[in-house]
Write a protein that holds these residues in place. Structure first.
Motif, PDB file in Angstrom:
ATOM      1  N   VAL A  21       0.830  -1.194   0.000  1.00  0.00           N
ATOM      2  CA  VAL A  21       0.000   0.000   0.000  1.00  0.00           C
ATOM      3  C   VAL A  21       0.870   1.252   0.000  1.00  0.00           C
ATOM      4  O   VAL A  21       0.584   2.221  -0.714  1.00  0.00           O
ATOM      5  CB  VAL A  21      -0.964   0.000   1.204  1.00  0.00           C
ATOM      6  N   LEU A  22       1.937   1.236   0.772  1.00  0.00           N
ATOM      7  CA  LEU A  22       2.825   2.395   0.828  1.00  0.00           C
ATOM      8  C   LEU A  22       3.447   2.674  -0.530  1.00  0.00           C
ATOM      9  O   LEU A  22       3.496   3.833  -0.979  1.00  0.00           O
ATOM     10  CB  LEU A  22       3.919   2.155   1.876  1.00  0.00           C
ATOM     11  N   ALA A  23       3.899   1.626  -1.210  1.00  0.00           N
ATOM     12  CA  ALA A  23       4.504   1.819  -2.532  1.00  0.00           C
ATOM     13  C   ALA A  23       3.489   2.398  -3.515  1.00  0.00           C
ATOM     14  O   ALA A  23       3.804   3.317  -4.274  1.00  0.00           O
ATOM     15  CB  ALA A  23       5.057   0.491  -3.055  1.00  0.00           C
ATOM     16  N   ALA A  24       2.258   1.870  -3.490  1.00  0.00           N
ATOM     17  CA  ALA A  24       1.222   2.384  -4.383  1.00  0.00           C
ATOM     18  C   ALA A  24       0.883   3.829  -4.055  1.00  0.00           C
ATOM     19  O   ALA A  24       0.702   4.664  -4.959  1.00  0.00           O
ATOM     20  CB  ALA A  24      -0.023   1.503  -4.287  1.00  0.00           C
ATOM     21  N   ALA A  25       0.783   4.144  -2.770  1.00  0.00           N
ATOM     22  CA  ALA A  25       0.442   5.501  -2.350  1.00  0.00           C
ATOM     23  C   ALA A  25       1.533   6.492  -2.753  1.00  0.00           C
ATOM     24  O   ALA A  25       1.230   7.609  -3.211  1.00  0.00           O
ATOM     25  CB  ALA A  25       0.216   5.545  -0.843  1.00  0.00           C
ATOM     26  N   GLU A  26       2.784   6.102  -2.597  1.00  0.00           N
ATOM     27  CA  GLU A  26       3.879   7.002  -2.985  1.00  0.00           C
ATOM     28  C   GLU A  26       3.901   7.224  -4.492  1.00  0.00           C
ATOM     29  O   GLU A  26       4.192   8.335  -4.967  1.00  0.00           O
ATOM     30  CB  GLU A  26       5.208   6.438  -2.488  1.00  0.00           C
ATOM     31  N   GLU A  27       3.562   6.198  -5.265  1.00  0.00           N
ATOM     32  CA  GLU A  27       3.494   6.363  -6.721  1.00  0.00           C
ATOM     33  C   GLU A  27       2.360   7.317  -7.110  1.00  0.00           C
ATOM     34  O   GLU A  27       2.544   8.209  -7.954  1.00  0.00           O
ATOM     35  CB  GLU A  27       3.280   5.010  -7.390  1.00  0.00           C
TER      36      GLU A  27
END
Length: 223
Positions: free
Chosen positions: A182-188
């Protein structure tokens, strides 16, 4: 906090830099349910990220009830998540609990229910999200059912250790097992929205900027 694995402080700091709106979009992309309805911050500037310490209450039985003394086990990185079944007729959090939690460095408290002593909590700048303020005590009206168990905030499940991100917009819950996804998707998503803002500030038409950076599909569920 609980027996759940602890995330590194750097991971929680990264979460703290991303608003709940963006994290909600990331949850949508990954097909996860985590946006909590009906909870508002005591103070609009409150902004937290931490891991859930879960608390479950039930209506008191013939033997009376207790609001519990679980706070002595908590410290920095913890978010108290209280499931009081959405009750608005009696409270499960007040000024004494606020002062103890604040002194121990607890991130904040999220309640599916109501809290009291709003003025005192504001004076010490402690972060609380709930359905609203109310004055009536929960003593002899609720009983502590369990801590460190799965609970619900509205219709969202919260397991011990899940990431709780809360700000002026509300509360989102991220399953611990998917925290890094989720963090990776949110940062993208955040990076693409920042690129859109930069483009329109430089004079690009909004529609063109959105098309260029794929705005309308940022939250679309990935396959």
């Amino acid at each position: 906090m609980s027996d759940a694995p602890s995330l590194e402080a750097e991971v929680l700091d990264r979460y703290r830099r991303i608003g709940t709106s963006t994290i909600s979009d990331a949850l949508d992309r990954l097909g996860l349910k985590g946006a909590v309805e009906g909870l508002s911050p005591l103070q609009p500037h409150s902004d937290i990220a931490g891991q859930a310490f879960t608390v479950s209450y039930l209506p008191a039985g013939p033997g009376g009830g207790t609001v519990g003394d679980f706070l002595d086990r908590l410290g920095p990185g913890s978010v108290v998540v209280i499931d009081n079944r959405g009750r608005t007729d009696c409270t499960v959090w007040g000024n004494i609990m606020t002062e103890v939690a604040k002194a121990q460095g607890v991130e904040g408290t999220v309640i599916d229910g109501v809290n009291r002593d709003l003025r005192e909590s504001r004076e010490v700048d402690y972060a609380i999200w709930s359905r609203r303020g109310h004055m009536r005590t929960g003593k002899d009206r609720v009983v502590l059912n369990a801590t460190g168990v799965p609970v619900c905030l509205d219709r969202v499940r919260v397991d011990p250790g899940d990431v709780i991100r809360a700000d002026a917009n509300g509360v989102v819950v991220v399953p611990l097992a998917r925290a890094m996804d989720v963090l990776a998707a949110a940062e993208e998503i955040e990076a693409k929205e920042d690129a859109i803002l930069t483009a329109v500030r430089d004079g690009m038409p909004l529609g063109e900027a959105r098309r260029k950076h794929g705005y309308h599909a940022l939250q679309t569920r990935s396959t």
